[in-house]
Design an enzyme around this catalytic site. Structure first.
Site, PDB file in Angstrom:
ATOM      1  N   ASP A   2      48.546  44.688  37.562  1.00  0.00           N
ATOM      2  CA  ASP A   2      49.814  44.438  37.564  1.00  0.00           C
ATOM      3  C   ASP A   2      50.601  44.025  36.370  1.00  0.00           C
ATOM      4  O   ASP A   2      49.828  43.238  35.449  1.00  0.00           O
ATOM      5  CB  ASP A   2      49.866  43.094  38.643  1.00  0.00           C
ATOM      6  N   ILE A   3      51.829  44.089  36.139  1.00  0.00           N
ATOM      7  CA  ILE A   3      52.459  43.800  35.039  1.00  0.00           C
ATOM      8  C   ILE A   3      52.858  42.188  35.217  1.00  0.00           C
ATOM      9  O   ILE A   3      53.224  41.767  36.105  1.00  0.00           O
ATOM     10  CB  ILE A   3      53.815  44.391  35.029  1.00  0.00           C
TER      11      ILE A   3
ATOM     12  N   ASN B 152      63.294  42.201  34.598  1.00  0.00           N
ATOM     13  CA  ASN B 152      64.423  42.464  35.388  1.00  0.00           C
ATOM     14  C   ASN B 152      65.483  41.578  35.402  1.00  0.00           C
ATOM     15  O   ASN B 152      66.483  41.869  35.260  1.00  0.00           O
ATOM     16  CB  ASN B 152      63.853  42.738  36.911  1.00  0.00           C
TER      17      ASN B 152
ATOM     18  N   HIS C  25      67.527  45.889  35.812  1.00  0.00           N
ATOM     19  CA  HIS C  25      66.559  46.775  36.678  1.00  0.00           C
ATOM     20  C   HIS C  25      66.454  48.155  35.784  1.00  0.00           C
ATOM     21  O   HIS C  25      65.334  48.750  36.208  1.00  0.00           O
ATOM     22  CB  HIS C  25      67.028  46.789  38.123  1.00  0.00           C
TER      23      HIS C  25
ATOM     24  N   ASP D 290      62.807  49.756  35.130  1.00  0.00           N
ATOM     25  CA  ASP D 290      62.450  51.095  35.514  1.00  0.00           C
ATOM     26  C   ASP D 290      61.856  51.696  34.129  1.00  0.00           C
ATOM     27  O   ASP D 290      60.900  52.558  34.149  1.00  0.00           O
ATOM     28  CB  ASP D 290      63.506  51.951  35.943  1.00  0.00           C
TER      29      ASP D 290
ATOM     30  N   GLU E 163      55.502  46.789  40.588  1.00  0.00           N
ATOM     31  CA  GLU E 163      54.844  46.689  39.230  1.00  0.00           C
ATOM     32  C   GLU E 163      53.330  46.804  39.227  1.00  0.00           C
ATOM     33  O   GLU E 163      52.824  46.639  38.315  1.00  0.00           O
ATOM     34  CB  GLU E 163      55.485  45.521  38.550  1.00  0.00           C
TER      35      GLU E 163
END
Length: 352
Positions: free
Chosen positions: A227-228, A235, A240, A244, A271
């Site tokens: 997971d980030i 974001n 956003h 992405d 994420e």
């Protein structure tokens, strides 16, 4: 054989293996037919020519089989040997038919099989050109062998076979082209259903199917959920679109580090990423995960020329025969532990 026939619907390689096996079968059949005909009507010059043809065929087919099975699919020699196969078949046909009865040769129907083989690579145009070439060869044999070729009965026989050859080339090319187009469209739909549109990684659906199949097949592997860290702040701060782009670049890093034969990478959702690593040794898995963690931490992202970096947390465990959802829960708890202990960490189950 059943598996090979099933694969032939989707793979040119499997189809080439079938055609290669058929060449050996028809070589043996040709030897049998020629032997029977030679006993009834001996001809030394034909015997020498047939022997030379058999030797040439065995050498070519042996070399072709070697590259077919030993060379990587798509390599230069693999492509040369497979695409030269129909040319060899045409030459062999043009020599074998006159030696085994000419227009009455039991091997003449091989022309239809060779035309279909050519149509696999060169579709409708290839089928038509192949048919025209076979008509040319048949015409030479017919008008040389048949003494009264201009009679109505003989002309009808000649015309019928020529038309059948042309129909096989045209219809065979159309059918093969339609099937290949349908197969390509089907593959695109399957690929779209199993890929994440943003990162081009395998998606959540593909992950669930792969996990279930690997567990059912009893494969040794580690499941890692990654997971980030603090992705929401990326974001919020950069937008956003930049978020992405971060996901895309991380996907590229993951696939560049993990070899296709050693593991698979999936976008699990948001994420979060899922990684299946095919190994039973934690030190091997840890080596790859450490490389991923360090590569991501050292990677510099830019937004309007402003640099920033991110980190990722990992929870990883070896499958122990659990149900898919239980294994995911176990890896998810380890990921949560990595987050709780300060992030940018790799957590495995405790030794106890």
């Amino acid at each position: 054989m059943k598996v090979l026939l099933k694969d032939a619907y989707q793979s040119n390689h499997a189809l080439e293996i079938i055609f290669s096996s058929l060449r050996w079968f028809f070589l043996i059949l040709s030897i049998g037919i020629f032997s029977i005909q030679s006993n009834e009507n001996p001809n030394p010059s034909n015997l020498y020519l047939f022997f030379a043809l058999v030797v040439f065929g065995m050498v070519y087919m042996g070399v072709s089989d070697y590259y077919l099975h030993k060379s990587p699919e798509g390599s230069k020699m693999y492509s040369i040997m497979t695409k030269c196969g129909p040319l060899f078949d045409f030459i062999a046909f043009s020599a074998l038919v006159p030696l085994t009865g000419g227009v009455d040769s039991p091997l003449f129907p091989l022309a239809y099989l060779i035309i279909l083989h050519i149509a696999v690579y060169w579709r409708f145009l290839g089928g038509i050109i192949a048919a025209v070439l076979f008509i040319f060869v048949y015409s030479l044999i017919f008008f040389i062998q048949v003494p009264d070729a201009s009679s109505l009965d003989n002309f009808i026989i000649y015309f019928s076979k020529a038309v059948f050859l042309l129909m096989m080339g045209g219809l065979g090319g159309i059918i093969v082209s339609r099937e290949r187009k349908h197969h390509s469209e089907k593959n695109l739909l399957v690929e779209a259903a199993n890929r994440d549109y943003l990162t081009n990684l395998f998606n959540h659906r593909s992950f669930q199917e792969c996990l279930r199949n690997d567990l059912e097949n009893g494969l040794d592997f580690y499941l890692t959920l990654a997971d980030i860290d603090k992705f929401k702040s990326i974001n919020d701060q950069y937008g956003h679109v930049m978020g992405d782009r971060v996901l895309q670049e991380i996907g590229a890093i993951l696939t560049s580090i993990i070899p296709a034969k050693r593991g698979k990478v999936f976008r699990y959702g948001g994420e979060e990423f899922a990684i299946i690593l095919y190994s039973s040794k934690q030190n091997e898995v840890n080596k790859l995960l450490v490389e991923i963690k360090q590569s991501i931490a050292s990677h510099v992202f830019y937004c309007n020329e402003e640099p920033f970096s991110i980190t990722m947390s990992f929870g990883s465990c070896k499958q122990g025969g659990e149900a898919p959802n239980e294994l995911v829960k176990k890896a998810d708890k380890l990921l949560y532990a990595a987050k709780e202990s300060g992030r940018n960490k790799i957590v495995y189950p405790s030794a106890g």
